[in-house]
Design a protein around this motif. Structure first.
Motif, PDB file in Angstrom:
ATOM      1  N   LYS A 194      84.901 -43.002  30.044  1.00 15.17           N
ATOM      2  CA  LYS A 194      85.167 -41.942  31.013  1.00 15.17           C
ATOM      3  C   LYS A 194      84.852 -42.441  32.413  1.00 15.17           C
ATOM      4  O   LYS A 194      83.895 -43.175  32.627  1.00 15.17           O
ATOM      5  CB  LYS A 194      84.320 -40.705  30.693  1.00 15.17           C
ATOM      6  CG  LYS A 194      84.740 -39.473  31.475  1.00 15.17           C
ATOM      7  CD  LYS A 194      84.049 -38.227  30.952  1.00 15.17           C
ATOM      8  CE  LYS A 194      84.555 -36.989  31.688  1.00 15.17           C
ATOM      9  NZ  LYS A 194      83.914 -35.761  31.187  1.00 15.17           N
ATOM     10  N   CYS A 202      93.075 -51.107  30.345  1.00 20.01           N
ATOM     11  CA  CYS A 202      92.870 -51.558  28.957  1.00 20.01           C
ATOM     12  C   CYS A 202      91.480 -51.218  28.434  1.00 20.01           C
ATOM     13  O   CYS A 202      90.792 -52.064  27.842  1.00 20.01           O
ATOM     14  CB  CYS A 202      93.146 -53.045  28.830  1.00 20.01           C
ATOM     15  SG  CYS A 202      94.802 -53.531  29.359  1.00 20.01           S
ATOM     16  N   ASN A 235     104.093 -42.144  30.202  1.00 20.56           N
ATOM     17  CA  ASN A 235     103.299 -40.927  30.323  1.00 20.56           C
ATOM     18  C   ASN A 235     104.159 -39.733  29.922  1.00 20.56           C
ATOM     19  O   ASN A 235     105.278 -39.897  29.431  1.00 20.56           O
ATOM     20  CB  ASN A 235     102.762 -40.788  31.756  1.00 20.56           C
ATOM     21  CG  ASN A 235     101.563 -41.678  32.001  1.00 20.56           C
ATOM     22  OD1 ASN A 235     100.457 -41.415  31.561  1.00 20.56           O
ATOM     23  ND2 ASN A 235     101.787 -42.784  32.726  1.00 20.56           N
ATOM     24  N   SER A 290      89.317 -47.384  26.945  1.00 20.30           N
ATOM     25  CA  SER A 290      89.620 -46.174  26.174  1.00 20.30           C
ATOM     26  C   SER A 290      89.268 -44.951  27.006  1.00 20.30           C
ATOM     27  O   SER A 290      88.726 -43.964  26.508  1.00 20.30           O
ATOM     28  CB  SER A 290      88.832 -46.169  24.849  1.00 20.30           C
ATOM     29  OG  SER A 290      89.246 -47.227  24.015  1.00 20.30           O
ATOM     30  N   SER A 329      89.276 -41.563  28.715  1.00 17.71           N
ATOM     31  CA  SER A 329      89.893 -40.285  28.385  1.00 17.71           C
ATOM     32  C   SER A 329      89.505 -39.254  29.433  1.00 17.71           C
ATOM     33  O   SER A 329      88.717 -39.523  30.339  1.00 17.71           O
ATOM     34  CB  SER A 329      89.455 -39.825  26.988  1.00 17.71           C
ATOM     35  OG  SER A 329      88.050 -39.644  26.952  1.00 17.71           O
ATOM     36  N   SER A 361      94.396 -38.017  30.650  1.00 14.03           N
ATOM     37  CA  SER A 361      95.257 -36.858  30.449  1.00 14.03           C
ATOM     38  C   SER A 361      95.217 -35.964  31.680  1.00 14.03           C
ATOM     39  O   SER A 361      94.536 -36.259  32.663  1.00 14.03           O
ATOM     40  CB  SER A 361      94.807 -36.083  29.203  1.00 14.03           C
ATOM     41  OG  SER A 361      93.452 -35.684  29.333  1.00 14.03           O
ATOM     42  N   SER A 374     101.102 -46.242  30.481  1.00 15.58           N
ATOM     43  CA  SER A 374     100.585 -45.997  29.132  1.00 15.58           C
ATOM     44  C   SER A 374      99.281 -45.202  29.125  1.00 15.58           C
ATOM     45  O   SER A 374      98.227 -45.678  28.728  1.00 15.58           O
ATOM     46  CB  SER A 374     100.407 -47.325  28.389  1.00 15.58           C
ATOM     47  OG  SER A 374     100.185 -47.111  27.017  1.00 15.58           O
ATOM     48  N   ASN A 375      99.392 -43.954  29.585  1.00 15.02           N
ATOM     49  CA  ASN A 375      98.328 -42.972  29.455  1.00 15.02           C
ATOM     50  C   ASN A 375      98.934 -41.703  28.871  1.00 15.02           C
ATOM     51  O   ASN A 375     100.024 -41.746  28.291  1.00 15.02           O
ATOM     52  CB  ASN A 375      97.678 -42.709  30.823  1.00 15.02           C
ATOM     53  CG  ASN A 375      96.643 -43.760  31.187  1.00 15.02           C
ATOM     54  OD1 ASN A 375      95.520 -43.735  30.698  1.00 15.02           O
ATOM     55  ND2 ASN A 375      97.032 -44.700  32.052  1.00 15.02           N
ATOM     56  N   ASN A 376      98.242 -40.590  29.004  1.00 14.91           N
ATOM     57  CA  ASN A 376      98.760 -39.307  28.512  1.00 14.91           C
ATOM     58  C   ASN A 376      98.855 -38.299  29.653  1.00 14.91           C
ATOM     59  O   ASN A 376      98.679 -37.092  29.446  1.00 14.91           O
ATOM     60  CB  ASN A 376      97.850 -38.750  27.403  1.00 14.91           C
ATOM     61  CG  ASN A 376      97.810 -39.645  26.183  1.00 14.91           C
ATOM     62  OD1 ASN A 376      98.845 -40.088  25.695  1.00 14.91           O
ATOM     63  ND2 ASN A 376      96.612 -39.937  25.695  1.00 14.91           N
ATOM     64  N   ASN A 420      95.177 -46.678  28.953  1.00 13.14           N
ATOM     65  CA  ASN A 420      94.008 -45.858  28.640  1.00 13.14           C
ATOM     66  C   ASN A 420      94.490 -44.573  27.969  1.00 13.14           C
ATOM     67  O   ASN A 420      95.620 -44.526  27.459  1.00 13.14           O
ATOM     68  CB  ASN A 420      93.217 -45.565  29.918  1.00 13.14           C
ATOM     69  CG  ASN A 420      92.324 -46.724  30.328  1.00 13.14           C
ATOM     70  OD1 ASN A 420      91.349 -47.036  29.657  1.00 13.14           O
ATOM     71  ND2 ASN A 420      92.668 -47.385  31.436  1.00 13.14           N
ATOM     72  N   LYS A 421      93.653 -43.562  27.960  1.00 12.52           N
ATOM     73  CA  LYS A 421      94.014 -42.289  27.318  1.00 12.52           C
ATOM     74  C   LYS A 421      93.791 -41.126  28.289  1.00 12.52           C
ATOM     75  O   LYS A 421      93.427 -40.021  27.888  1.00 12.52           O
ATOM     76  CB  LYS A 421      93.178 -42.092  26.056  1.00 12.52           C
ATOM     77  CG  LYS A 421      93.371 -43.195  25.012  1.00 12.52           C
ATOM     78  CD  LYS A 421      92.420 -43.040  23.840  1.00 12.52           C
ATOM     79  CE  LYS A 421      92.578 -44.184  22.849  1.00 12.52           C
ATOM     80  NZ  LYS A 421      91.605 -44.093  21.718  1.00 12.52           N
TER      81      LYS A 421
END
Length: 195
Positions: free
Chosen positions: A15, A33, A107, A35, A37, A61, A82-84, A58-59
């Motif tokens: 985070k 690269c 995305n 994790s 979130s 959002s 490449s995230n959300n 990453n993730k």
């Protein structure tokens, strides 16, 4: 300058802390690269000196806050691949007039291509593959005279303006996987630098 650096050798960063906003003189931030979130911290609006931000793979959002783009007027490279991330792309891109590289691929954005991106006249690379963007590419894209690479594949674009032919420096254009209809814009065949 702050990168994932040695920290990732000992622990995984999951985070972005709110205290990142204390680094008001930071110019380079690379947390790619990991994790990561959650959403982009509100305190990142304080990073007014940022020139290069790399958060790819990453993730993350939530939406891309307009308030952050308002503050990041020194930004030259923004990579969110490449995230959300989701929601409409904000019009505040038009304030990032020093932006040279914008990568938003992979995305879950919604809505149309924000015409204000075409105010970023220093852009040399614009990549928005697989972003769920729809509608027409704005005719004002002709303003991006320095653009070399344009990738808009795997979206829901339905129209290409003839003005694309004015991007005479363009070396690559990718439009695969859209919903284009009508005839191929004949003026594009005049882009002699395409490879």
């Amino acid at each position: 300058r702050l990168t994932k650096g040695g920290a990732s050798e000992y622990s995984e960063i999951v985070k972005i802390p709110e205290t990142i906003g204390n680094l008001v003189h930071l110019t380079h931030l690379d947390l790619s690269c990991n994790s990561l979130s959650g959403t982009l911290p509100a305190s990142m609006v304080n990073l007014v000196a940022l020139e290069h931000l790399d958060l790819r793979v990453n993730k993350l959002s939530g939406s891309l806050p307009a308030s952050h783009l308002h503050a990041w007027t020194q930004m030259q490279t923004l990579n969110l691949l490449s995230n959300n991330l989701n929601g409409a792309l904000p019009d505040a891109f038009g304030l990032m007039t020093k932006l040279q590289v914008l990568i938003l691929d992979g995305n879950q954005f919604s809505g149309n291509f924000p015409a204000t991106i075409t105010m970023c006249q220093e852009l040399i690379s614009l990549s928005m593959t697989e972003c769920a963007i729809q509608g027409a590419t704005p005719a004002s894209i002709a303003n991006l005279k320095k653009l070399l690479y344009l990738t808009l594949g795997a979206n829901a674009f339905n129209h290409l303006p003839d003005e694309l032919s004015q991007l005479e420096s363009l070396k690559l254009i990718a439009l695969d996987g859209n919903q284009l209809n009508g005839t191929f814009p004949a003026p594009l065949t005049r882009l002699s630098n395409l490879t």
